[in-house]
Write a protein that holds these residues in place. Structure first.
Motif, PDB file in Angstrom:
ATOM      1  N   VAL A  27       0.896  -1.280   0.015  1.00 64.72           N
ATOM      2  CA  VAL A  27      -0.011  -0.077  -0.034  1.00 64.72           C
ATOM      3  C   VAL A  27       0.906   1.328  -0.092  1.00 64.72           C
ATOM      4  O   VAL A  27       1.993   1.386   0.583  1.00 64.72           O
ATOM      5  CB  VAL A  27      -0.958  -0.123   1.098  1.00 64.72           C
ATOM      6  CG1 VAL A  27      -0.157   0.167   2.575  1.00 64.72           C
ATOM      7  CG2 VAL A  27      -1.842   1.179   0.988  1.00 64.72           C
ATOM      8  N   ASP A  28       0.370   2.322  -0.722  1.00 60.94           N
ATOM      9  CA  ASP A  28       1.151   3.523  -0.710  1.00 60.94           C
ATOM     10  C   ASP A  28      -0.021   4.657  -0.790  1.00 60.94           C
ATOM     11  O   ASP A  28      -1.124   4.584  -1.592  1.00 60.94           O
ATOM     12  CB  ASP A  28       2.097   3.768  -2.056  1.00 60.94           C
ATOM     13  CG  ASP A  28       2.779   5.116  -1.917  1.00 60.94           C
ATOM     14  OD1 ASP A  28       3.962   4.761  -1.358  1.00 60.94           O
ATOM     15  OD2 ASP A  28       2.368   6.194  -2.338  1.00 60.94           O
ATOM     16  N   VAL A  29       0.363   5.576  -0.064  1.00 56.72           N
ATOM     17  CA  VAL A  29      -0.565   6.962  -0.218  1.00 56.72           C
ATOM     18  C   VAL A  29       0.227   8.176  -0.336  1.00 56.72           C
ATOM     19  O   VAL A  29       1.340   8.287   0.040  1.00 56.72           O
ATOM     20  CB  VAL A  29      -1.438   7.084   1.283  1.00 56.72           C
ATOM     21  CG1 VAL A  29      -2.063   5.673   1.581  1.00 56.72           C
ATOM     22  CG2 VAL A  29      -0.422   7.465   2.546  1.00 56.72           C
ATOM     23  N   GLU A  30      -0.569   8.998  -1.000  1.00 61.87           N
ATOM     24  CA  GLU A  30       0.013  10.483  -1.071  1.00 61.87           C
ATOM     25  C   GLU A  30      -0.877  11.282  -0.461  1.00 61.87           C
ATOM     26  O   GLU A  30      -2.164  11.065  -0.237  1.00 61.87           O
ATOM     27  CB  GLU A  30      -0.114  10.862  -2.414  1.00 61.87           C
ATOM     28  CG  GLU A  30       0.767  10.117  -3.471  1.00 61.87           C
ATOM     29  CD  GLU A  30       2.339  10.320  -3.379  1.00 61.87           C
ATOM     30  OE1 GLU A  30       2.891  11.196  -2.473  1.00 61.87           O
ATOM     31  OE2 GLU A  30       2.866   9.117  -3.523  1.00 61.87           O
ATOM     32  N   THR A  31      -0.489  12.245   0.362  1.00 62.60           N
ATOM     33  CA  THR A  31      -1.285  13.355   1.280  1.00 62.60           C
ATOM     34  C   THR A  31      -1.189  14.676   0.691  1.00 62.60           C
ATOM     35  O   THR A  31      -0.425  15.142  -0.049  1.00 62.60           O
ATOM     36  CB  THR A  31      -0.706  13.288   2.487  1.00 62.60           C
ATOM     37  OG1 THR A  31       0.882  13.563   2.644  1.00 62.60           O
ATOM     38  CG2 THR A  31      -0.991  12.011   3.303  1.00 62.60           C
ATOM     39  N   ALA A  32      -2.533  15.364   0.993  1.00 63.25           N
ATOM     40  CA  ALA A  32      -2.563  16.915   0.578  1.00 63.25           C
ATOM     41  C   ALA A  32      -1.831  17.946   1.392  1.00 63.25           C
ATOM     42  O   ALA A  32      -1.498  18.880   0.640  1.00 63.25           O
ATOM     43  CB  ALA A  32      -4.219  16.890   0.305  1.00 63.25           C
ATOM     44  N   CYS A  33      -1.429  17.540   2.654  1.00 65.91           N
ATOM     45  CA  CYS A  33      -0.872  18.513   3.176  1.00 65.91           C
ATOM     46  C   CYS A  33       0.102  17.943   4.465  1.00 65.91           C
ATOM     47  O   CYS A  33       0.212  16.785   4.471  1.00 65.91           O
ATOM     48  CB  CYS A  33      -1.576  19.644   3.825  1.00 65.91           C
ATOM     49  SG  CYS A  33      -2.963  18.947   4.980  1.00 65.91           S
ATOM     50  N   ALA A  34       0.406  18.762   5.248  1.00 69.89           N
ATOM     51  CA  ALA A  34       1.339  18.280   6.352  1.00 69.89           C
ATOM     52  C   ALA A  34       0.641  17.257   7.331  1.00 69.89           C
ATOM     53  O   ALA A  34       1.257  16.434   7.905  1.00 69.89           O
ATOM     54  CB  ALA A  34       1.936  19.130   7.173  1.00 69.89           C
ATOM     55  N   ARG A  35      -0.628  17.191   7.213  1.00 70.26           N
ATOM     56  CA  ARG A  35      -1.547  16.426   8.164  1.00 70.26           C
ATOM     57  C   ARG A  35      -1.653  15.028   7.689  1.00 70.26           C
ATOM     58  O   ARG A  35      -1.793  14.757   6.455  1.00 70.26           O
ATOM     59  CB  ARG A  35      -2.707  16.687   8.518  1.00 70.26           C
ATOM     60  CG  ARG A  35      -2.967  18.013   9.390  1.00 70.26           C
ATOM     61  CD  ARG A  35      -4.306  18.456   9.582  1.00 70.26           C
ATOM     62  NE  ARG A  35      -4.844  19.451   8.431  1.00 70.26           N
ATOM     63  CZ  ARG A  35      -4.440  20.642   8.140  1.00 70.26           C
ATOM     64  NH1 ARG A  35      -3.588  21.108   9.038  1.00 70.26           N
ATOM     65  NH2 ARG A  35      -4.995  21.293   7.236  1.00 70.26           N
ATOM     66  N   VAL A  36      -1.049  14.041   8.316  1.00 73.73           N
ATOM     67  CA  VAL A  36      -0.911  12.765   7.564  1.00 73.73           C
ATOM     68  C   VAL A  36      -2.045  12.101   7.233  1.00 73.73           C
ATOM     69  O   VAL A  36      -2.187  11.038   6.591  1.00 73.73           O
ATOM     70  CB  VAL A  36       0.055  11.763   8.679  1.00 73.73           C
ATOM     71  CG1 VAL A  36      -0.693  11.568   9.925  1.00 73.73           C
ATOM     72  CG2 VAL A  36       0.546  10.518   7.984  1.00 73.73           C
ATOM     73  N   SER A  37      -3.251  12.495   8.029  1.00 69.90           N
ATOM     74  CA  SER A  37      -4.424  11.803   7.532  1.00 69.90           C
ATOM     75  C   SER A  37      -5.009  12.399   6.301  1.00 69.90           C
ATOM     76  O   SER A  37      -6.310  11.956   5.877  1.00 69.90           O
ATOM     77  CB  SER A  37      -5.657  12.453   8.840  1.00 69.90           C
ATOM     78  OG  SER A  37      -5.523  13.767   8.931  1.00 69.90           O
ATOM     79  N   SER A  38      -4.493  13.421   5.672  1.00 72.13           N
ATOM     80  CA  SER A  38      -4.824  13.969   4.439  1.00 72.13           C
ATOM     81  C   SER A  38      -4.577  13.156   3.185  1.00 72.13           C
ATOM     82  O   SER A  38      -4.069  13.627   2.270  1.00 72.13           O
ATOM     83  CB  SER A  38      -4.341  15.376   4.221  1.00 72.13           C
ATOM     84  OG  SER A  38      -3.042  15.354   4.144  1.00 72.13           O
ATOM     85  N   ILE A  39      -5.143  12.036   3.271  1.00 68.49           N
ATOM     86  CA  ILE A  39      -4.834  10.962   1.975  1.00 68.49           C
ATOM     87  C   ILE A  39      -5.744  11.648   0.878  1.00 68.49           C
ATOM     88  O   ILE A  39      -6.816  11.738   0.885  1.00 68.49           O
ATOM     89  CB  ILE A  39      -5.350   9.674   2.224  1.00 68.49           C
ATOM     90  CG1 ILE A  39      -4.338   9.245   3.608  1.00 68.49           C
ATOM     91  CG2 ILE A  39      -4.891   8.790   1.099  1.00 68.49           C
ATOM     92  CD1 ILE A  39      -4.746   7.661   3.865  1.00 68.49           C
TER      93      ILE A  39
END
Length: 295
Positions: A27-39
């Motif tokens: 699994v790999d994710v990219e995030t929208a901002c510094a908040r790690v929850s922002s997948i």
């Protein structure tokens, strides 16, 4: 039509037959901002017997801001995810792919992001067994000074589009496949906690043209052929580049090609040199030529 346009309206997916389940998933994710929850994008790839049998990918509306820094890394903007699924919408699908399986991620970032997104959305935590492909790569190829996914992909000849979730997941999976082939250690062996070990550098000869030099090596292990050569000439092998390092030698075996100047050891050496420290940066061949001329 752009890559993002192709998957904006939904997901790209390929699932295996019910009787052919993966040995492990990545699994790999990219995030929208510094908040790690922002997948804002997720990719999942499944492997069986060293081949890919499952692929799932979707853009995700993180319901959060898109920072210019993160956009500059992966190219995904708020416009790309507008009208797309939220993490809550895809939670069941993601959980279905990885729950109860062996799940690979390149570092702990993706594990933390999934957990954070579950907490923010008040969703059930996804239970799986995690394997860090960075740790695997460091054990399989200790001679590399960097085990970033793009560096490993170049070294191993893996086709890779960096910071695209599906491509990153696919590349991390191939790192595991190639590590198994290279070492003979199977998945259960990689899951086992390795015994601690220390690579010992050869002791420097009492006399020699490199006596007094503290030398770091880029692209080869501290107990390799180049290290032996340096030690025989009186040089002391340094663990890393630091204020007391007098020389960085770039091994002829280094895998980075023309990107060698982007390596962390090379950057440290250049920074020290720019700060006025007397540190030389040279290739293995240049060192051998220099010593040959001194004999």
């Amino acid at each position: 039509m752009s890559f993002f346009d192709q998957i904006e309206s939904g997901v790209a997916a390929r699932t295996p037959p019910a009787e052919e389940q993966p040995d492990f998933v990545v699994v790999d994710v990219e995030t929208a901002c510094a908040r790690v929850s922002s997948i804002c994008q997720i990719g999942i790839v499944g492997f069986r017997d060293g081949r890919e049998i499952l692929a799932y990918e979707t853009l995700v509306d993180p319901r959060d801001e898109f920072s210019p820094f993160n956009v500059g890394i992966h190219g995904i903007t708020a416009g790309h995810v507008e009208g797309g699924p939220t993490f809550s919408d895809i939670h069941a699908t993601v959980a279905g792919h990885i729950t109860g399986r062996l799940t690979v991620a390149h570092s702990g970032f993706d594990k933390g992001a999934l957990a954070a997104a579950c907490r923010i959305g008040d969703l059930a935590m996804i239970e799986t067994t995690w394997l860090d492909s960075v740790r695997v790569a460091k054990r399989a190829w200790p001679e590399l000074s960097s085990h970033r996914l793009n560096v490993l992909s170049r070294f191993l000849g893996i086709e890779h589009r960096h910071h695209d979730a599906l491509s990153d997941a696919r590349a991390a999976g191939m790192v595991i496949v190639k590590a198994i082939e290279h070492t003979g250690i199977d998945l259960q062996g990689w899951l086992a906690k390795p015994a601690k070990f220390q690579v010992s550098a050869p002791k420097p000869a009492a006399q020699g043209p490199l006596k007094g030099e503290r030398i770091a090596i880029l692209g080869e292990a501290r107990d390799g052929v180049l290290a032996q050569f340096i030690a025989q000439a009186g040089g002391r092998i340094a663990t890393t580049v630091g204020p007391r390092t007098t020389m960085l030698v770039i091994s002829a075996k280094q895998p980075f090609g023309r990107w060698v100047t982007a390596d962390a050891l090379h950057r440290k050496a250049e920074a020290l040199r720019d700060a006025g420290r007397p540190i030389a940066i040279l290739t293995e061949q240049a060192l051998r030529d220099r010593l040959g001329a001194m004999v």
